[in-house]
Design a protein around this motif. Structure first.
Motif, PDB file in Angstrom:
ATOM      1  N   THR A  13       1.053  -1.615  -0.342  1.00 40.42           N
ATOM      2  CA  THR A  13      -0.339  -0.108   0.130  1.00 40.42           C
ATOM      3  C   THR A  13       0.846   1.096  -0.336  1.00 40.42           C
ATOM      4  O   THR A  13       0.025   2.344  -0.012  1.00 40.42           O
ATOM      5  CB  THR A  13      -1.042  -0.457   0.549  1.00 40.42           C
ATOM      6  N   CYS A  14       2.336   0.894   0.208  1.00 37.34           N
ATOM      7  CA  CYS A  14       3.149   2.423   0.374  1.00 37.34           C
ATOM      8  C   CYS A  14       3.100   2.404  -1.439  1.00 37.34           C
ATOM      9  O   CYS A  14       4.267   3.943  -1.612  1.00 37.34           O
ATOM     10  CB  CYS A  14       3.842   2.166   0.850  1.00 37.34           C
ATOM     11  N   ALA A  16       1.603   3.096  -3.514  1.00 41.90           N
ATOM     12  CA  ALA A  16       0.883   4.483  -4.120  1.00 41.90           C
ATOM     13  C   ALA A  16       1.670   6.023  -4.281  1.00 41.90           C
ATOM     14  O   ALA A  16       1.926   6.317  -4.633  1.00 41.90           O
ATOM     15  CB  ALA A  16      -0.666   4.228  -3.766  1.00 41.90           C
ATOM     16  N   GLY A  68      -3.156   9.512   6.508  1.00 39.39           N
ATOM     17  CA  GLY A  68      -2.928   9.693   4.935  1.00 39.39           C
ATOM     18  C   GLY A  68      -3.080  11.240   4.560  1.00 39.39           C
ATOM     19  O   GLY A  68      -1.954  11.878   5.157  1.00 39.39           O
ATOM     20  N   VAL A  82      -2.618  12.093  -5.965  1.00 39.42           N
ATOM     21  CA  VAL A  82      -2.601  10.803  -4.852  1.00 39.42           C
ATOM     22  C   VAL A  82      -3.563  11.158  -4.096  1.00 39.42           C
ATOM     23  O   VAL A  82      -3.996  12.247  -3.847  1.00 39.42           O
ATOM     24  CB  VAL A  82      -0.820  10.342  -4.119  1.00 39.42           C
ATOM     25  N   TYR A  84      -4.530   8.699  -0.780  1.00 43.29           N
ATOM     26  CA  TYR A  84      -4.134   7.493   0.238  1.00 43.29           C
ATOM     27  C   TYR A  84      -4.482   7.685   1.981  1.00 43.29           C
ATOM     28  O   TYR A  84      -4.278   8.779   2.122  1.00 43.29           O
ATOM     29  CB  TYR A  84      -2.716   6.576  -0.347  1.00 43.29           C
ATOM     30  N   TYR A  86      -4.382   5.120   5.470  1.00 44.83           N
ATOM     31  CA  TYR A  86      -4.299   3.701   6.344  1.00 44.83           C
ATOM     32  C   TYR A  86      -5.203   3.814   7.424  1.00 44.83           C
ATOM     33  O   TYR A  86      -5.531   4.936   8.019  1.00 44.83           O
ATOM     34  CB  TYR A  86      -3.368   3.109   6.721  1.00 44.83           C
ATOM     35  N   HIS A 102      -6.714  -0.551   4.282  1.00 48.23           N
ATOM     36  CA  HIS A 102      -5.867   0.297   3.576  1.00 48.23           C
ATOM     37  C   HIS A 102      -6.764   1.048   2.040  1.00 48.23           C
ATOM     38  O   HIS A 102      -7.841   0.209   1.962  1.00 48.23           O
ATOM     39  CB  HIS A 102      -4.389   0.061   2.904  1.00 48.23           C
ATOM     40  N   GLY A 104      -6.874   3.732  -1.415  1.00 53.24           N
ATOM     41  CA  GLY A 104      -5.493   4.767  -1.754  1.00 53.24           C
ATOM     42  C   GLY A 104      -6.433   4.875  -3.876  1.00 53.24           C
ATOM     43  O   GLY A 104      -5.692   3.169  -4.122  1.00 53.24           O
ATOM     44  N   TYR A 150      -4.721  -5.195  -3.688  1.00 49.61           N
ATOM     45  CA  TYR A 150      -3.458  -4.098  -4.223  1.00 49.61           C
ATOM     46  C   TYR A 150      -3.654  -3.992  -5.423  1.00 49.61           C
ATOM     47  O   TYR A 150      -2.816  -5.313  -6.001  1.00 49.61           O
ATOM     48  CB  TYR A 150      -2.191  -4.213  -3.556  1.00 49.61           C
TER      49      TYR A 150
END
Length: 546
Positions: A13-14, A16, A68, A82, A84, A86, A102, A104, A150
């Motif tokens: 998820t990082c 993005a 986020g 972007v 995003y 969490y 998650h 995003g 994801y």
């Protein structure tokens, strides 16, 4: 190598944010761009959520803590968008489990050299796992039949001129990962279906062409593509290649007749599941079918031959473009088309009609690539995820919708046909967006002669979504969302299912600190039954922006 779910989620998820950051930092010269526009807003949130089943007596509450970032960088050489978030949910009742979520979406494009750019996209969201199972109206609480997804893609693009010819080439690498859903709510006694695991895909394209009048009265283009995908479930493999030629003949002001003919080869194959002594497929701890290593490779789809299409292109102005084609492909009639109309500087309409052989991973990759690189996130107070539409904020890029992909997470390949329409309005303090569409998937799988196969079965999805946001005074923001979905599966024992919902929220800013109050109502059920489930939700939250 298999990683624990938590380790995989944190890493994936990082992607993005990492993708957008890499595109932003790739070009130091962009920092000197006079037309630079950068908005980067990290935040943390704390909220209390109350959800009640209006069809019963269940009332649940939990606290959500999230962090986020919403970011947009728009220059002449770099475009990044972007959003995003969490979120961790702390429950107070035994009936509601703690969870981490998650959500995003990111799109980025960076011009490295004139005519040469790098682009990519990523998404983290949740969607239905089994089209026969439950339809979650809202993705909060103890929702069943939901999987965390994801996905991302990246690659270079070349667009240049060689004399009178336009030369284009591109490559995209895609990766998709889906977590197992657990309970799906599928009807009792129905045959089990496999759960999606992961896939990698490669797509390479190239074309060369001359416009009408540059060399000949007719515009000519030659193009080709190669695509390959390998999926984790049952060692599934897709390989396709095609070459085609197209001609464009102007017949009037802004009007042209078009036609194309080509040759393609597509092969889809997989291995058999391992079976126990009773003949049932063996599954692992996540419910996925185990591949039989001794199985021969089974051909699910093998086609090669000539295809063709013809139609018209109408471009009366730089703000309007319409293309419609009809032809023969995949052994039957095929219809495709597109419409783009720019109403104003930041308001537009887009319509697309599609017909292609797809998989969940490849269709999601293509859906990400169709999203604009300039968008603002939809204000969803209950953080339901990016399984709907994304609306653009500039030019003719109205946005894109993903319900056709997320109707359910299919493991088999399929022929995808449908229509998507997006309407976006951005006028001063007012933002509105409308998305609607229809999707049909006809599944492609080996007919093994024994056991259950989805080969030849199909499903249909209808969807509509409306969003509106309005600035209220200098520090207030009022927003609302409406949606409705209908799913009709051809799998044995399935019935039509629908879900609908509406929510509204008011946010007020006190400098870096903001407060939000929101209400929502959601309904799910079967089309043939009057007794359906309805739930209401309320939220009070605080946000601190850095």
């Amino acid at each position: 190598m298999t990683l624990p779910n938590g380790a995989f989620s944190a890493r994936t998820t990082c992607s993005a944010i990492a993708l957008a950051a890499a595109a932003t930092l790739a070009l130091p010269a962009a920092a000197q761009d006079r037309q630079r526009r950068a908005d980067i807003a990290p935040y943390i949130e704390v909220g209390q959520v109350l959800t009640g089943d209006l069809s019963g007596d269940d009332v649940l509450t939990y606290t959500r803590v999230s962090a986020g970032v919403d970011a947009s960088v728009q220059t002449r050489r770099v475009q990044v968008a972007v959003s995003y978030n969490y979120e961790h949910r702390f429950a107070y009742e035994d009936d509601l489990a703690d969870s981490s979520v998650h959500t995003g979406v990111a799109r980025a494009a960076a011009m490295v050299l004139p005519g040469f750019s790098v682009e990519g996209g990523a998404v983290a969201t949740r969607a239905r796992a089994d089209i026969r199972g439950d339809v979650p109206g809202s993705l909060i609480g103890n929702t069943s039949n939901v999987s965390q997804i994801y996905s991302g893609y990246a690659g270079p693009t070349l667009a240049t001129r060689v004399g009178p010819a336009n030369v284009n080439a591109g490559y995209r690498f895609g990766y998709t990962r889906v977590e197992a859903p657990g309970v799906t709510g599928a009807p009792t006694g129905q045959p089990p279906i496999d759960f999606y695991d992961d896939s990698t895909s490669h797509l390479a394209t190239a074309s060369v062409g001359v416009r009408a009048g540059a060399v000949l009265p007719v515009g000519l283009t030659a193009s080709g593509a190669w695509e390959r995908e390998e999926a984790g479930q049952l060692d599934q493999r897709y390989e396709g290649r095609y070459a085609r030629g197209d001609a464009v003949l102007p017949v009037g002001r802004g009007l042209a007749v078009v036609g194309g003919v080509g040759y393609e080869e597509i092969e889809i194959s997989q291995r058999d599941p391992l079976r126990d002594s009773s003949g049932n497929p063996v599954t692992d701890g996540n419910g996925r079918q185990v591949t039989d290593p001794a199985s021969p490779r089974r051909i699910a789809y093998d086609i090669d031959g000539i295809f063709w299409d013809a139609g018209v292109i109408w471009r009366p102005s730089t703000r309007t473009s319409l293309e419609a084609r009809v032809g023969k492909r995949y052994g039957s009639w095929s219809y495709t088309g597109s419409l783009s109309y720019q109403l104003g500087r930041a308001s537009a309409i887009q319509v697309g009609v599609y017909d292609s052989v797809q998989s969940f991973g490849r269709q999601l990759r293509n859906g990400l690539a169709s999203l604009p690189t300039d968008f603002r996130p939809i204000s969803d107070p209950f953080n339901s995820g990016y399984n709907g539409c994304v609306f653009g904020t500039s030019g003719s890029a109205a946005g894109g919708c993903l319900p056709g992909v997320f109707q359910s997470i299919a493991t088999a390949n399929y022929r995808a046909r449908g229509i998507d329409a997006v309407f976006a309005i951005n006028r001063g303090p007012l933002r509105m967006g409308l998305g609607a569409g229809y999707s049909n998937r006809e599944f492609i799988a080996p007919d093994v002669g024994s056991g259950f196969s989805v080969n030849g079965l199909s499903d249909d999805t209808f969807y509509a979504q409306f969003f509106a946001g309005q600035q209220v005074g200098a520090y207030g923001q009022l927003s609302g969302n409406l949606f409705v979905n209908y799913y009709d599966s051809g799998l044995p024992g399935s019935e039509g299912l629908f879900g609908w919902g509406a929510n509204t929220a008011y946010s007020h800013s006190f400098g870096r600190l903001g407060a939000t109050a929101a209400l929502g109502i959601y309904g799910v059920g079967q089309a043939a039954e009057a007794d359906n489930s309805v739930a209401a939700q309320a939220l009070l939250g605080l946000r601190y922006g850095f």
